[in-house]
Design a protein around this motif. Structure first.
Motif, mmCIF file in Angstrom:
data_model
loop_
_atom_site.group_PDB
_atom_site.id
_atom_site.type_symbol
_atom_site.label_atom_id
_atom_site.label_comp_id
_atom_site.label_asym_id
_atom_site.label_seq_id
_atom_site.Cartn_x
_atom_site.Cartn_y
_atom_site.Cartn_z
ATOM 1 N N UNK A 98 -1.883 -43.452 -61.080
ATOM 2 C CA UNK A 98 -3.071 -44.122 -60.526
ATOM 3 C C UNK A 98 -2.715 -44.905 -59.272
ATOM 4 N N UNK A 99 -1.542 -45.524 -59.248
ATOM 5 C CA UNK A 99 -1.150 -46.316 -58.084
ATOM 6 C C UNK A 99 -0.915 -45.406 -56.872
ATOM 7 N N UNK A 100 -0.213 -44.309 -57.069
ATOM 8 C CA UNK A 100 0.012 -43.386 -55.946
ATOM 9 C C UNK A 100 -1.317 -42.823 -55.442
ATOM 10 N N UNK A 107 3.770 -49.331 -55.750
ATOM 11 C CA UNK A 107 3.627 -49.727 -57.153
ATOM 12 C C UNK A 107 3.674 -48.518 -58.087
ATOM 13 N N UNK A 108 4.160 -47.393 -57.596
ATOM 14 C CA UNK A 108 4.226 -46.154 -58.392
ATOM 15 C C UNK A 108 4.718 -46.439 -59.816
ATOM 16 N N UNK A 109 3.963 -45.936 -60.785
ATOM 17 C CA UNK A 109 4.332 -46.180 -62.183
ATOM 18 C C UNK A 109 5.698 -45.590 -62.527
ATOM 19 N N UNK B 281 4.343 -59.907 -61.095
ATOM 20 C CA UNK B 281 3.209 -60.248 -60.233
ATOM 21 C C UNK B 281 3.124 -59.268 -59.069
ATOM 22 N N UNK B 282 4.297 -58.980 -58.496
ATOM 23 C CA UNK B 282 4.372 -58.172 -57.278
ATOM 24 C C UNK B 282 3.787 -56.774 -57.504
ATOM 25 N N UNK B 283 4.225 -56.137 -58.591
ATOM 26 C CA UNK B 283 3.801 -54.752 -58.820
ATOM 27 C C UNK B 283 2.350 -54.770 -59.293
#
Lengths: 347, 347
Positions: A98-100, A107-109, B281-283
């Motif tokens: 979802x992040x990508x 923030x790639x899982x 927090x960052x991610x």
């Protein structure tokens, strides 16, 4: 494999040595980049200082660099040979989470591939960074360097720049927003320039009264001396956004108390655990956040914004052979405001 | 002085004893309130457990109560004798600072006067709380109890209710917002009721799978068992707002990981220092906030909202003489979901 040369931590000494390196042969969506300029980031200092070569791993730092495309794989359409290009601290991600999908590859899982000291998700090899004359990077993770940006002074935008851009942008900083930037170093001076260009009323918070002239030159409206209790008390509850770029662990309480009702302290200067008093958040309903790097759309937007407003880092440019001197001086805080290594001496 | 009676911590024992108390004579803007019902808050437990009567101080807990006005000072216009009334955890503030002027008396720069274990800002005496049959309070810090709210079950709204109302309201929770409530106790069950009434898609996070029925009965859409790694992994990044009401120190990491991109964890369950990993927090660019109590406008808005939606606490009503049993059981977590003391046995 492609042969190049770079600056590598070798053995138990933290000193970097000039070393031959190999880069992978181009995959269909790869670019080869001649690295011209690479910024020296605090992260590099931490990585070198804590390096342990157990298992034969190798460390070549550098994750904010600019250069020129020298070769492209057959599937590359966004870049041609000769194009000016910029690369930041991530060079790949899963592309499917979802992040990508939301353009937040940082923030790639499945965790993004770091530009150095990461592991390439296809060949499993350690990534070696931009303190070198050539880098091979997937096209999606390279950025066209906008015309008008000096390629040396633009290099730090790719890490320091986007790290401060992200929270300023996400927190809606614009005309009328009251922003304080704590710490006037590599991150901080770019935070001031970008906040001012966004139209914010911007102040600097620093231990050093002698940074007042620099703060004004960067466009800030004032300097608050953090060691002066009276100045800190006067500034209480005054800022919608506090960008804390202080690069060593410190008490966040005094900086949270500068935040206005419903405002946010964005803690950027270092990783690791932070402790806050619940009351410092509770009183005034304040928020603590962080940021680091950015997704590819944020990188592109930040570069466009900086080009439009003529923003680059204030740098001290050194031949790459002086990398150890740069790291030593960065460790002592002796830089205004970012070292950039000129890689042409590696030819 | 006015004579009344209440439950006071005496000597080194944490047991509360029935004790005669004095209340001040009414100032022009004071009300005398016959306290009918007083909730038992976790704060009371902490105060009793850590009480030190050095200097002859006295502790009468209780800061969420309802009752009836029995007398008014000559300047009081908002209340008449016989009016149902409610009082929360603050009973005065400076009235002049920016926070007071903004209706956030709970954040008064000169610190608000607490309902108990505070110091009255006019006579300098210690404030004694609502575990008593009469309280004297400045009119601005009393609230009309809306018709239709059961006065016993409404008492916990004055502390627990407003403490969860504040972040839900400040964070813009409404239809479509995804809310998770961690901990299903006094605060948590009210957070679920209010979030559901605001239209949010609301889940409960609890160690206890056996709370699933209660969660559904309160209106929640589901229960996530915090000790089940698979359920916690499935819930990752899924909630715009996480209301953390867990009343003991705990690792915030697992709860921050439930927060969606740009969302907020509101940490409400206890005071004191909290430590978070910057990366948590960052991610996802997440925020940590807190809340506690509310200003007078928020109190009024919360009471109106609860009256409109028929929201009160799920309580166990005990005669005030059983206050020590209530505190013991609260210490063991044996309450669904809030004890309220019936003060009529003090007559």
């Amino acid at each position: 494999m492609r042969n190049t040369v770079g600056w590598q931590v070798e053995g138990p000494s933290p000193a970097l040595r000039r070393t031959p390196l190999e880069r992978r042969d181009l995959r269909p969506d790869d670019l080869a980049v001649r690295v011209d300029y690479c910024g020296v980031c605090h992260t590099d200092l931490h990585a070198v200082g804590s390096w342990d070569d157990a298992g034969g791993r190798r460390l070549v730092p550098g994750h904010e660099f600019t250069g020129v495309v020298t070769d492209t794989g057959p599937a590359v359409t966004r870049f041609a040979v000769g194009a000016p290009v910029a690369v930041g601290n991530i060079v790949d991600s899963c592309g499917e989470c979802a992040m990508c999908r939301a353009g937040q590859e940082n923030f790639c899982h499945a965790f993004p591939t770091l530009t150095y000291d990461g592991t390439d998700r296809h060949d499993g090899l350690a990534t070696l960074g931009g303190y070198s004359r050539e880098y091979v990077v997937r096209d999606r993770f390279a950025h066209p360097l906008p015309a008008g940006l000096d390629p040396a002074a633009a290099a730090p935008l790719l890490c320091a720049g986007v790290t401060v851009w992200e929270p300023l942008h996400a927190l809606g900083v614009g005309p009328g927003t009251r922003v304080a930037v704590a710490g006037l170093g590599g991150l901080g001076h770019l935070a001031v320039k970008i906040a001012v260009a966004l139209g914010a009323h911007t102040s600097v918070v620093s231990r050093s009264p002698d940074k007042a002239d620099d703060a004004r030159r960067l466009g800030a409206h004032g300097l608050i001396v953090s060691t002066d209790p009276e100045q800190m008390a006067d500034a209480r509850d005054r800022f919608d956004v506090v960008i804390d770029t202080i690069s060593v662990p410190h008490d966040l309480g005094p900086y949270l108390r500068l935040v206005a009702m419903d405002g946010t302290l964005s803690h950027l200067g270092h990783l690791g655990p932070v402790t806050v008093e619940t009351l410092d958040l509770l009183i005034g309903r304040k928020k603590l956040s962080s940021a680091g790097s950015g997704g590819m759309p944020a990188m592109a937007a930040m570069l466009d914004f900086c080009a439009e407003h003529g923003i680059t880092a204030d740098i001290e440019l050194l031949p790459s052979a002086r990398v150890n001197e740069a790291l030593d001086r960065l460790r002592r805080g002796d830089v205004r405001y970012r070292f950039v290594l000129d890689m042409s001496d590696l030819d």
